[in-house]
Structure formats: structure tokens, C-alpha cells
Design a protein around this motif. Sequence first.
Motif, mmCIF file in Angstrom:
data_model
loop_
_atom_site.group_PDB
_atom_site.id
_atom_site.type_symbol
_atom_site.label_atom_id
_atom_site.label_comp_id
_atom_site.label_asym_id
_atom_site.label_seq_id
_atom_site.Cartn_x
_atom_site.Cartn_y
_atom_site.Cartn_z
ATOM 1 N N LEU A 96 -5.292 96.319 54.757
ATOM 2 C CA LEU A 96 -6.532 95.880 54.120
ATOM 3 C C LEU A 96 -6.395 94.469 53.570
ATOM 4 C CD1 LEU A 96 -7.504 99.190 52.346
ATOM 5 C CD2 LEU A 96 -8.609 98.117 54.298
ATOM 6 N N ALA A 97 -5.255 94.197 52.932
ATOM 7 C CA ALA A 97 -5.058 92.856 52.384
ATOM 8 C C ALA A 97 -5.080 91.838 53.512
ATOM 9 C CB ALA A 97 -3.728 92.798 51.632
ATOM 10 N N GLY A 98 -4.528 92.214 54.661
ATOM 11 C CA GLY A 98 -4.491 91.301 55.800
ATOM 12 C C GLY A 98 -5.893 90.942 56.283
ATOM 13 N N VAL A 99 -6.768 91.945 56.376
ATOM 14 C CA VAL A 99 -8.133 91.658 56.809
ATOM 15 C C VAL A 99 -8.818 90.750 55.794
ATOM 16 C CG1 VAL A 99 -10.390 92.650 57.347
ATOM 17 C CG2 VAL A 99 -8.333 93.815 58.097
ATOM 18 N N ASP A 100 -8.675 91.103 54.510
ATOM 19 C CA ASP A 100 -9.299 90.281 53.457
ATOM 20 C C ASP A 100 -8.777 88.848 53.502
ATOM 21 O OD1 ASP A 100 -11.108 91.957 52.345
ATOM 22 O OD2 ASP A 100 -9.868 92.595 50.653
ATOM 23 N N LEU A 101 -7.455 88.704 53.596
ATOM 24 C CA LEU A 101 -6.866 87.365 53.560
ATOM 25 C C LEU A 101 -7.238 86.559 54.800
ATOM 26 C CD1 LEU A 101 -3.351 88.130 52.053
ATOM 27 C CD2 LEU A 101 -5.211 86.854 50.979
ATOM 28 N N ALA A 102 -7.243 87.219 55.953
ATOM 29 C CA ALA A 102 -7.613 86.506 57.181
ATOM 30 C C ALA A 102 -9.063 86.031 57.088
ATOM 31 C CB ALA A 102 -7.420 87.410 58.395
ATOM 32 N N ALA A 103 -9.936 86.892 56.534
ATOM 33 C CA ALA A 103 -11.339 86.505 56.377
ATOM 34 C C ALA A 103 -11.447 85.320 55.418
ATOM 35 C CB ALA A 103 -12.153 87.681 55.864
ATOM 36 N N LEU A 104 -10.675 85.391 54.333
ATOM 37 C CA LEU A 104 -10.702 84.314 53.336
ATOM 38 C C LEU A 104 -10.254 82.990 53.962
ATOM 39 C CD1 LEU A 104 -11.184 83.748 50.341
ATOM 40 C CD2 LEU A 104 -8.788 84.280 49.912
ATOM 41 N N LEU A 105 -9.158 83.051 54.700
ATOM 42 C CA LEU A 105 -8.655 81.836 55.356
ATOM 43 C C LEU A 105 -9.671 81.296 56.365
ATOM 44 C CD1 LEU A 105 -4.880 82.397 56.122
ATOM 45 C CD2 LEU A 105 -5.922 80.619 54.696
ATOM 46 N N GLY A 106 -10.253 82.222 57.134
ATOM 47 C CA GLY A 106 -11.278 81.817 58.093
ATOM 48 C C GLY A 106 -12.427 81.135 57.373
ATOM 49 N N GLY A 107 -12.842 81.704 56.244
ATOM 50 C CA GLY A 107 -13.925 81.129 55.460
ATOM 51 C C GLY A 107 -13.583 79.723 55.000
ATOM 52 N N LEU A 108 -12.337 79.530 54.546
ATOM 53 C CA LEU A 108 -11.921 78.197 54.094
ATOM 54 C C LEU A 108 -11.953 77.208 55.258
ATOM 55 C CD1 LEU A 108 -9.001 79.058 51.640
ATOM 56 C CD2 LEU A 108 -11.361 78.404 51.105
ATOM 57 N N ALA A 109 -11.513 77.675 56.434
ATOM 58 C CA ALA A 109 -11.539 76.800 57.605
ATOM 59 C C ALA A 109 -12.981 76.389 57.936
ATOM 60 C CB ALA A 109 -10.903 77.501 58.801
ATOM 61 N N PHE A 110 -13.909 77.363 57.845
ATOM 62 C CA PHE A 110 -15.317 77.041 58.097
ATOM 63 C C PHE A 110 -15.827 76.052 57.058
ATOM 64 C CE2 PHE A 110 -15.630 81.174 60.512
ATOM 65 C CZ PHE A 110 -15.959 80.580 61.713
ATOM 66 N N ALA A 111 -15.406 76.240 55.789
ATOM 67 C CA ALA A 111 -15.857 75.339 54.730
ATOM 68 C C ALA A 111 -15.376 73.919 55.005
ATOM 69 C CB ALA A 111 -15.338 75.831 53.375
ATOM 70 N N TYR A 112 -14.116 73.820 55.441
ATOM 71 C CA TYR A 112 -13.559 72.505 55.770
ATOM 72 C C TYR A 112 -14.368 71.858 56.900
ATOM 73 C CZ TYR A 112 -10.282 69.088 57.671
ATOM 74 O OH TYR A 112 -9.721 67.934 58.159
#
Lengths: 541, 114, 98
Positions: free
Chosen positions: A496-512
Amino acid sequence: MKAGFRQSMAWLHTWTGLLLGWLLFAVFLTGTIAYFREEVTLWMQPELHGSVPGPNSAALAMQRLADIAPHADNWTIALPSPRSTTIDLLWRKPGEEGGRRSGERAVLDATTGEVLHPRETAGGDFLYRFHFELHGLPRELARWIVGIATMAMFLAILSGVITHKKIFKDFFTFRPHKGQRSWLDMHNMTAVLALPFHVMITFSGLVLFLYTLYPFVIEAPRRGQPPQAAQVQPQQMEAPPGQHGPRMGQVDTAPADLVAIGPLMRVAEERFGRPVGRIAVEKLQSPRPEIVLSARGADSLIAQGGGGGGGGTALRFDGTTGALIGAPPPRELSAVAAVNAALGTLHRARFADTWLRWLFFLSGIGGTVMVGTGLFLWVSKRAAKHARAGRTPSGFRLVERLNVGGVVGLSVAIGAYFWANRLLPVDLTNRADQEIRVFFGVWALACLHAFLRGPARAWPEQLGLAAILFAGMPLLNAATGGGDLVHTILQGNWILAGVDLAALLGGLAFAYAARATATPATARTARPPRAPSRPDDVPGE
Amino acid sequence: MLSWLSLTLAYAGFAALALSMPRHCAQRHPGKPTRLSQRLFQGLGWGGLGLSLWPAIAHWGVSIGLTAWLGLATVAAFALGMALSLVESVAPRGIIALPALAGITAACAASLAG
Amino acid sequence: MAHPPPEARHRIAIAVRAAAAILGGYLMANLVVVVVQRAMPESGTDASRLGAMLGFILFAVVAIWAFSARSTWAAVTGIALPALLLTLVLLVLPGGGA
């Protein structure tokens, strides 16, 4: 001739890439996420997040099945693994056909044995199916479409390598904030560094479509039962000590006439050198039920056969005495069958442990970025020329807008799909279909938005939305009954942490990316630049 | 731990290879690389990459190990590419070597410890 | 772009080459499958699989040829002749004559 050949390959690379680029992007992105489809499905069923694997899962499952399904003909138990925290049960009544959709199912809390009631969701399976059968089209037609796209990908890879031989010298180069040159660097880097993956995934994709693509000369096997585990000549083995005796311990007690599962598990795990992943109990209504234990994962690429499923290493035991009655014969594969099996196994990564799964996922992300940047390059290479000419052809403008919808729009749609999973009422009828409807609805809206707003504004707006949707997933998860990130990390629940963290990282990449496209420097890729870029920096074309 | 060791060895190998390339060498210190240093870094680079194959195969077996090694090499090279682009823009130059040093030390320590 | 105007002629040439690549490539791929099946009659599925894999590669080669040959004429004949050859091989192989 040499230059002519390179030039025609550049042409082939450009056009095969463009014509099927959006479809390939969708196939790559959803297929890449599908490497974690079980994990994604678990994330999408917050009712299961409380389940923690315990030491007695096997015995617990056997005991509960004896309560729930005493009249079944066979039971199948999927034990908790690094990809799943629950116990998944399946049983079939006597006379029932085996098949993907048959039988009855239940999900158990792995510690308490309580039956859990997860919400209906299309889960990670939808993204998995979409990546090779799309949605809402006849199965064979969809496979043909994806098959043709796969061949286009194969051609784009080959012609790309031929055209840009010099990229092998420069593959560490990434120059950010340079507009077209940055896209090109990223395209080269993701292409060259993950080239073995791209070739493997594309060629094995074709091979997996073999029966679809050669209907005239190769007869497809009938779609039948999954391969049976270890049906072999009996091979009387000395029974492991301990299982004939009286019931051992409270939880380890076998129900009915079945022998305790604990000792069998130990025997099997010693023989496999790896954990047991699956337990099958067969012929339950006969006097001689049999227990088949299958190993989790594999130690070679050809161990599972190409078809995936349960064809891996397994041991068969007598269900009443616990005697070992069969081990699978060593697999004898011809060279062709071995290559075929290895390709199928590689494509699906069913053998992969957590490490390998992440490597495949990252390589898949590399492929997704390669296709995406390739699509942008088509636009940005032509932007300067059209600016100089003072007119933009309608084809160019169409591609510009489809790029937004096909690349960012799809990402927004996937984000929305996860949000729909949590925000739609839990007891909605046809809930899984509604989730899928949200996915396509949002995707269509994103494409429309790109046409209404124009690419220069649609880029940052949609990237911003994707950033919010993905970066917000951990919060959404915690707020709607899922295991929150702090707890899952502290518990070491890396699924679960992996899915959350991957989504978070993906979100940051989109923000960038949203910030980068909103600034005038890189908006050049969407809007034609004033000054022509230096053509000598751009290989090909 | 063997997988980390493989990853960091591959990273170190790629870093050495990058240093043998004129463009990336210039990022490290001005001036063209000498023939000797170019050869040296090339040797170190391919050596590191070859060496990184060993822990992968030891950990996963031959067929899966080779697959994993290709994946690890991809990720290592990509990380290096990103690090090099950072070097060009913001970060101090020594940063390229840090992950490799830290990783190899940690992996060696851990494999010695158990 | 690799091929300058005149526009119309250029478009027709591209269409012919694309047709040669797609139809010719697909024909050749299928022919290869049958040739391998005939050549390895005892191998069953293996022959089909091997043929299919070779067929995919051959399709790519044909497509690359179709777009890189110097003239449209060369592109078409360069595909048609080998296809004819494969058909002849098929007729010669035992079990052939179909």
C-alpha cells in the motif's frame, strides 16, 4: 545511398511512431501500471487494508474453507505474499467446469480469518486488460488493433536505431530547460538505456498475439482450462514425519479427514527452496482427497511455461496420509518452446520478485516517456518551420491537440479512475463499470479541453490537474477508509505504501512538468519559437 | 543486498564510462581527457559493468539474473544521466561519485556482516 | 523530408510502398510460417511458433526494404520476387502441392 537509407529510416521512424503513437502511449502506460495490478487492486479495496499476514495463514485458510465450503469438490487458496496481504479463497462444486470466472470466491483477513467484503471495483485488472484488449470492442478486433500498433512499435524501434546510431555515444546527455533539445535528449536516453526492455516487450508482445495475427496459417488452441498442476505418475516417497499423528496445536488442526497442512508446507518449502504460494485441495468428495502445493515465483524464465497461470513447481500429497505422491517431472522444453516460454514470462513478469517488478515498472515508465517525448518531438520539430512559413497546417494543429489529450489527458483519466474508485458510493450497482465510465468520460473531456483551450494553455492546465489527482492519492486513501501512508510505512506494508508513494512521486513529476510548460521558455514546444532552432543539433529528419 | 551491490557497481561502471567520454569528462574538469585516462576510465567502466553481473546472477540465477542485470543497468544509467544533468546546472561536481561510494560501502559492509 | 514534391506523385509513391510493406510483409510472414511448418512436420506447435517469430522479423525487414528501396519499382519487385520464391519452395517441399 547510405544517407538515403538513413533518411528513409528517419521517415519510417517518424510516421510509424506518429500514426500509432497515442495508442502505443496508452498501451505502454496502462501496461506499465499493470505490472502492479494486484497491488493496485488491493489499494482500490480499502476494506482489505487492515489485513496483516500472520504465520498460520495456511492452516487458517483450510479451517475456514471447511466451514464455508464443506460440500465443494475442490478448494484453491492463494496465500499472502509480497503482493497481497489477504488470503484469497476459491472453491468449486462437484461437476463444475474450471475456468477464469467459475467457482465461488471469498477474501479472508490473514490474521483473524474473518471474511472480508471488499467493494466491487474494476481494479488493476481493467488497466491490464485495456493494455492489450482495449475496451468495448470485439476481443479479436481489439487484439488486431493493438497487434498492429505493436508491429509499428517494432518498426519504430528498428528504424530508430538505424537512424540515430550516434545516440549510443551520447546517451548520458540530458540538457533540461532547452525546449526541443530537452525532449530529444529525453527521447534518446529513455530509448537507448531501456533498449533491451523495449525490444523484449515489443517482440514478446507480438509473440503473445501469435494466434490473433496469423489466423490463416496457425490454428489457435481452444480456450480451455488452466494447466493442471503436477499431474504425474505416483512416486511413493517416504512420508515426512509428524503428519500421521494426532492433531497438532489449536490452529494447525486440519478439519474433516484432511491431514494438517503445516508439515506439508514445511516439506514443500524445503523442496522448493522458496515459499508456497498456492494450495489446492482436489477430489474433496472422494475418499482420497489430494493436496497440491505450488511454489511462489520461479527460479528460471522457463519454469512457468509461456502461459503463466499455475504451471510452476508443485508437489502433490495424499490428503489423508500426507504422503508425497507426485512431483512434477523436470521440464523438458525444446529450444523453440523455451524461447517462447521465456518471452511470454518476460513480458508478463509473473516470476518477478519485488525488485524485478520495480525494474520492469521503471523500464516501462522509460518506454512510456520515450513514446510521449517522441510525440512532442514531432510537433516541436515542425513548429519552427511552420512559424517561419507563417502558417500552421490543420494536420499539425490536430496532432498538437491530440498530443495533449492522448498523453496528459490519459494520465488525468487514470488519476480520475482512482478517485472514482473511492468517491463513488460503495453500494452502487455495476460499480466496476461506473469506474470505467469515469475513466473514459474524463479522457474524452480532456481531449475536448485540449481542442477548446489550445495546446499552449491545455498543457499546463491538464498537467496541473494530473499533479493534483496523483499527489492527492495518499490523502484520498487515508480519508476514505484506506490504510494511511504513515501507518502503512510504520507497519512495513510496502504494497500500500508503494502505491501511495509512487502516486505521490508521479504527482510531483506532473507538477514539475506543469510548471515547466507554463513558463514561456518551454512553451516554445507548444507555440512556435521566434528564433529558428539550430538544425545541426537535431539528428534525423 | 546483492541486488543493491549490483546496482551500485553498474552505476559506478557507467560513471567511469561517462568520464572516458570527452563531453562528460569536461564536466568533471576542464580540458580534454588524455589518452591514458580515457583508456583507464573505459577499462574501469566496463570492468564495473562486468562485475555488476556477478551479484545479480548470484542472487537470481542465470536466466532471471541476466534479465535483472539489464534492468539494473538501465536504472543505474538513467540515474547517472540525471545526476550529470544536475552537475551541469546546480550541484557540485563530486555528487556523481557519492551514490556509488555509499552504495558499494553499504553493500560490502552488509555482505560481510551477514 | 526525404521525398520532395511534386506532391501527388510523391503521395502515390508512398501509398504504393506502404501497400507493398503491409500486404507484402504480411504475405511473406504467412508464407514463412507455412514453409517452417512443412519443413518440420513432426514439430507441431514448435514449427508454428518458430515460423511466427521468423515471420514477425521478416515483416519488419520487408517494411524496411519497402521504404528504403531506391525506386518504387525496386521496392515492389524486391518483395514480390522473394514471395514468389517462397511459394516455389512451398510447392517443392513434401506435403506441398497445395
